[in-house]
Design a protein around this motif. Structure first.
Motif, PDB file in Angstrom:
ATOM      1  N   ALA A 173      15.640  19.153 -33.084  1.00 40.87           N
ATOM      2  CA  ALA A 173      14.399  19.433 -34.017  1.00 40.87           C
ATOM      3  C   ALA A 173      14.008  20.904 -33.787  1.00 40.87           C
ATOM      4  N   LEU A 174      13.565  21.701 -33.042  1.00 41.78           N
ATOM      5  CA  LEU A 174      14.121  22.563 -33.108  1.00 41.78           C
ATOM      6  C   LEU A 174      14.628  23.552 -33.316  1.00 41.78           C
ATOM      7  N   PHE A 175      16.112  23.734 -32.965  1.00 37.92           N
ATOM      8  CA  PHE A 175      17.439  24.238 -33.564  1.00 37.92           C
ATOM      9  C   PHE A 175      17.981  23.928 -34.993  1.00 37.92           C
ATOM     10  N   GLY A 176      17.389  22.451 -35.292  1.00 38.96           N
ATOM     11  CA  GLY A 176      18.454  22.031 -36.117  1.00 38.96           C
ATOM     12  C   GLY A 176      17.063  21.945 -37.792  1.00 38.96           C
ATOM     13  N   PHE A 177      15.770  21.873 -36.836  1.00 37.62           N
ATOM     14  CA  PHE A 177      14.904  21.551 -38.521  1.00 37.62           C
ATOM     15  C   PHE A 177      13.713  23.223 -38.386  1.00 37.62           C
ATOM     16  N   GLY A 178      13.713  23.684 -37.648  1.00 36.59           N
ATOM     17  CA  GLY A 178      12.630  24.567 -37.487  1.00 36.59           C
ATOM     18  C   GLY A 178      12.346  25.799 -38.777  1.00 36.59           C
ATOM     19  N   ALA A 179      13.900  26.022 -39.250  1.00 34.36           N
ATOM     20  CA  ALA A 179      14.107  27.328 -40.258  1.00 34.36           C
ATOM     21  C   ALA A 179      13.913  25.815 -41.318  1.00 34.36           C
ATOM     22  N   VAL A 180      13.613  24.545 -41.592  1.00 35.33           N
ATOM     23  CA  VAL A 180      13.436  24.434 -42.786  1.00 35.33           C
ATOM     24  C   VAL A 180      11.916  23.867 -42.572  1.00 35.33           C
ATOM     25  N   TYR A 181      11.656  24.015 -41.605  1.00 38.45           N
ATOM     26  CA  TYR A 181       9.557  24.201 -41.560  1.00 38.45           C
ATOM     27  C   TYR A 181       9.156  25.351 -42.398  1.00 38.45           C
ATOM     28  N   ALA A 182       9.626  25.714 -41.800  1.00 34.61           N
ATOM     29  CA  ALA A 182       8.845  27.470 -41.924  1.00 34.61           C
ATOM     30  C   ALA A 182       9.387  27.726 -43.668  1.00 34.61           C
ATOM     31  N   GLN A 183      10.525  27.269 -43.898  1.00 34.59           N
ATOM     32  CA  GLN A 183      10.735  27.411 -45.705  1.00 34.59           C
ATOM     33  C   GLN A 183       9.396  26.913 -46.804  1.00 34.59           C
ATOM     34  N   ARG A 184      10.082  25.491 -46.253  1.00 36.91           N
ATOM     35  CA  ARG A 184       8.680  23.902 -46.510  1.00 36.91           C
ATOM     36  C   ARG A 184       7.264  24.700 -46.226  1.00 36.91           C
ATOM     37  N   ALA A 185       7.041  25.490 -45.182  1.00 37.27           N
ATOM     38  CA  ALA A 185       5.868  25.360 -44.897  1.00 37.27           C
ATOM     39  C   ALA A 185       4.998  27.312 -46.334  1.00 37.27           C
ATOM     40  N   GLY A 186       6.415  27.344 -46.786  1.00 33.00           N
ATOM     41  CA  GLY A 186       6.037  28.456 -47.883  1.00 33.00           C
ATOM     42  C   GLY A 186       6.398  30.220 -47.616  1.00 33.00           C
ATOM     43  N   PHE A 187       7.626  30.133 -45.777  1.00 34.36           N
ATOM     44  CA  PHE A 187       7.336  31.109 -45.041  1.00 34.36           C
ATOM     45  C   PHE A 187       8.091  32.334 -45.884  1.00 34.36           C
ATOM     46  N   THR A 188       8.494  33.570 -46.369  1.00 33.60           N
ATOM     47  CA  THR A 188       9.585  34.285 -46.265  1.00 33.60           C
ATOM     48  C   THR A 188      10.064  34.549 -45.662  1.00 33.60           C
ATOM     49  N   VAL A 189      11.505  35.129 -46.237  1.00 32.38           N
ATOM     50  CA  VAL A 189      13.509  35.061 -45.341  1.00 32.38           C
ATOM     51  C   VAL A 189      12.677  35.740 -43.963  1.00 32.38           C
ATOM     52  N   THR A 190      11.627  36.942 -43.742  1.00 32.64           N
ATOM     53  CA  THR A 190      11.791  37.479 -42.684  1.00 32.64           C
ATOM     54  C   THR A 190      10.321  36.280 -41.711  1.00 32.64           C
ATOM     55  N   GLU A 191       9.970  36.264 -42.186  1.00 33.45           N
ATOM     56  CA  GLU A 191       8.704  35.147 -41.573  1.00 33.45           C
ATOM     57  C   GLU A 191       9.848  34.483 -41.287  1.00 33.45           C
ATOM     58  N   ILE A 192      10.534  33.455 -41.256  1.00 28.39           N
ATOM     59  CA  ILE A 192      11.400  32.507 -40.890  1.00 28.39           C
ATOM     60  C   ILE A 192      12.203  33.064 -40.155  1.00 28.39           C
ATOM     61  N   SER A 193      12.599  34.276 -39.637  1.00 27.91           N
ATOM     62  CA  SER A 193      13.217  34.821 -38.922  1.00 27.91           C
ATOM     63  C   SER A 193      12.639  34.962 -37.563  1.00 27.91           C
ATOM     64  N   THR A 194      11.170  35.830 -37.804  1.00 29.36           N
ATOM     65  CA  THR A 194       9.918  35.458 -36.699  1.00 29.36           C
ATOM     66  C   THR A 194       9.970  34.776 -36.345  1.00 29.36           C
ATOM     67  N   PHE A 195       9.721  33.065 -37.230  1.00 27.14           N
ATOM     68  CA  PHE A 195       9.347  32.356 -36.216  1.00 27.14           C
ATOM     69  C   PHE A 195      10.377  31.897 -35.821  1.00 27.14           C
ATOM     70  N   MET A 196      11.773  31.890 -36.391  1.00 21.95           N
ATOM     71  CA  MET A 196      12.504  30.968 -35.454  1.00 21.95           C
ATOM     72  C   MET A 196      12.889  31.880 -33.628  1.00 21.95           C
ATOM     73  N   ALA A 197      12.559  33.330 -34.042  1.00 21.52           N
ATOM     74  CA  ALA A 197      12.618  34.194 -32.613  1.00 21.52           C
ATOM     75  C   ALA A 197      11.811  34.448 -31.932  1.00 21.52           C
ATOM     76  N   ALA A 198      10.748  33.838 -32.336  1.00 22.30           N
ATOM     77  CA  ALA A 198       9.313  33.498 -31.562  1.00 22.30           C
ATOM     78  C   ALA A 198       9.505  32.330 -30.538  1.00 22.30           C
ATOM     79  N   MET A 199      10.344  31.444 -31.029  1.00 21.65           N
ATOM     80  CA  MET A 199      10.502  29.795 -30.068  1.00 21.65           C
ATOM     81  C   MET A 199      11.153  30.242 -28.888  1.00 21.65           C
TER      82      MET A 199
END
Length: 457
Positions: free
Chosen positions: A216-242
């Motif tokens: 779920a983390l690896f396959g759907f983390g970016a999907v969650y961030a995108q649908r939560a309204g994150f920008t591309v940079t924020e998606i990158s930071t979110f995934m990198a943080a995990m």
């Protein structure tokens, strides 16, 4: 140790390039699929294709390597992985993407097997554990760093797909041009799932559940961030943080599990992960905050902090359950058990994106963390029940914890120091009677006994 690191520099550099491409690819596909309007359920199936391919590759790639050779297999799989990612940019279709994800997963499993067998063969008992830890750092660090390549170009175009293909192709060069000899290779023996479950019910079931959370983390983390309204940079930071959280907390958690009952550590860590995930699900979606006239800043640090802490608590479960199984499995069967554990973890990883997609379909973006909280709650319940069924082993009788990479293969699992027939030992309980009997190849009975009873961890 410095000399060993120098000899492994080409291998680690190739692994870093490969993992940077893999990290970017996982997030890019989730983000691009959302942009293209893929339905949540369909997206879950597409993203799980990687783990289907990885599982198949873990089973069949060793046979190919043993027949063809390391360098040829590595070059062929890297080329195929580069082609498969480029196909994504040409055919924007969920069926094509699902098929290519399977191909990619198969290729990466084979690439990992080649790299890990090289690492295993060129190391010795004095440095294997340290080199495996460095391998984990390189892998997790490159996965984290690859996330920031999302901002290099527009995700809706083809440039990022080409960048991934370049990274994977470049990973071949350090290995093919290395002067190091190619290792001898033999595919690991197998262990039946029934036998593994008999030896360690908690480890077997826990590996499946750990696979679900990692998938779920690896396959759907970016999907969650995108649908939560994150920008591309924020998606990158979110995934990198995990991923960074998982890398940094591996050692403290592992050291703690070596000094006390490992199941108690698993219970504590998994309950903490469930609490953090629940809190993350309750955090409102980040809203813009005007900091100065004409400028806005998104308040996302709470969710980023939760992501880093959750990754730090969740990702080490793979290593914890591996160590727990090693506490219960005879020394001579540890390598065989590792192959079965890889399969169980891979099967769970296939479920992870689909389960996250199902719950997000009902609950929205917060369903991502609801899924993770629920899985960890099940792990905690199961661990507590097992602790009530059987007394704990003494910490001095436990196998050493070894930090394992997030997506390793059975080759990496057989690398920790001291695995081999010479390590057969008999561990006694407080009464001086055999608690766990590590059998050698000449023992007539193939079981572990606790005062005459079957071991149930």
């Amino acid at each position: 140790m410095a000399g060993a690191l120098a000899s492994f520099s080409a291998l680690f550099f190739g692994i870093a390039l490969m993992m940077a491409g893999n990290g970017l690819q996982g997030s890019l596909l989730g983000l691009r699929a959302s942009i293209e309007g893929f339905e949540t359920g369909v997206l879950g199936i597409v993203m799980s294709g990687y783990f289907v391919g990885f599982l198949a590759g873990s089973l069949y790639a060793p046979r190919v390597v043993s027949k063809v050779g390391h360098i040829r297999v590595f070059a062929a799989l890297a080329s195929l992985a580069s082609i498969s990612i480029l196909v994504h940019s040409v055919f924007i279709d969920p069926w094509v993407w699902g098929g290519m994800r399977i191909v990619t997963g198969f290729c990466y499993a084979g690439l990992y097997i080649v790299c890990e067998s090289w690492l295993n063969d060129m190391s010795d008992n004095a440095n294997r554990g340290k080199l495996l830890s460095i391998y984990m750092v390189v892998q997790m660090g490159a996965l984290s760093g690859g996330q920031y390549l999302l901002g290099v170009s527009d995700p809706s175009g083809a440039n990022l797909f080409m960048l991934i293909a370049v990274l994977v192709s470049l990973a071949v060069l350090p290995l093919c041009l290395s002067a190091s000899r190619t290792p001898d290779f033999s595919a690991p023996e197998a262990m039946s799932f029934r036998e593994l479950f008999r030896l360690s019910p908690l480890g077997s079931a826990g590996m499946v559940l750990a696979g679900i959370t990692n998938g779920a983390l690896f396959g759907f983390g970016a999907v969650y961030a995108q649908r939560a309204g994150f920008t591309v940079t924020e998606i990158s930071t979110f995934m990198a943080a995990m991923f960074l959280g998982g890398m940094l907390l591996q050692w403290p958690i592992g050291r703690m599990s070596d000094k006390m009952d490992r199941r108690l550590v698993i219970l504590f860590v998994t309950i903490a992960a469930a609490i953090v995930a629940t809190g993350a699900a309750l955090i409102p979606e980040p809203a813009p905050l005007t900091m100065q006239p004409g400028g806005e800043e998104r308040v996302i640090w709470p969710i980023l902090a939760a992501a880093a802490l959750f990754g730090g608590l969740s990702i080490p479960h793979y290593s914890l359950f591996t160590a727990h199984v090693n506490d219960r499995v005879p020394i001579r069967k540890m390598v065989a058990a590792s192959s079965a554990l890889i399969f169980l973890n891979g099967a769970g990883a296939i479920v992870g994106p689909n389960l996250a997609a199902l719950i997000m379909g009902f609950a929205g973006p917060s369903g991502f963390f609801i899924t993770l909280a629920g899985v960890h709650a099940v792990i905690g319940l199961m661990t507590g029940m097992r602790m009530l069924r059987r007394a704990s082993a003494r910490p001095t009788d436990q196998a050493d914890f070894v930090a394992m990479p997030l997506r390793g293969t059975q080759i990496a699992s057989q690398m920790p120091d001291g695995w081999g027939p010479d390590d057969v030992e008999e561990i006694s309980d407080d009464d001086g009677e055999p608690a766990i009997h590590m059998l050698d190849d000449e023992d007539p009975e193939d079981e572990i006994s606790d005062k005459g009873n079957s071991v149930i961890p």
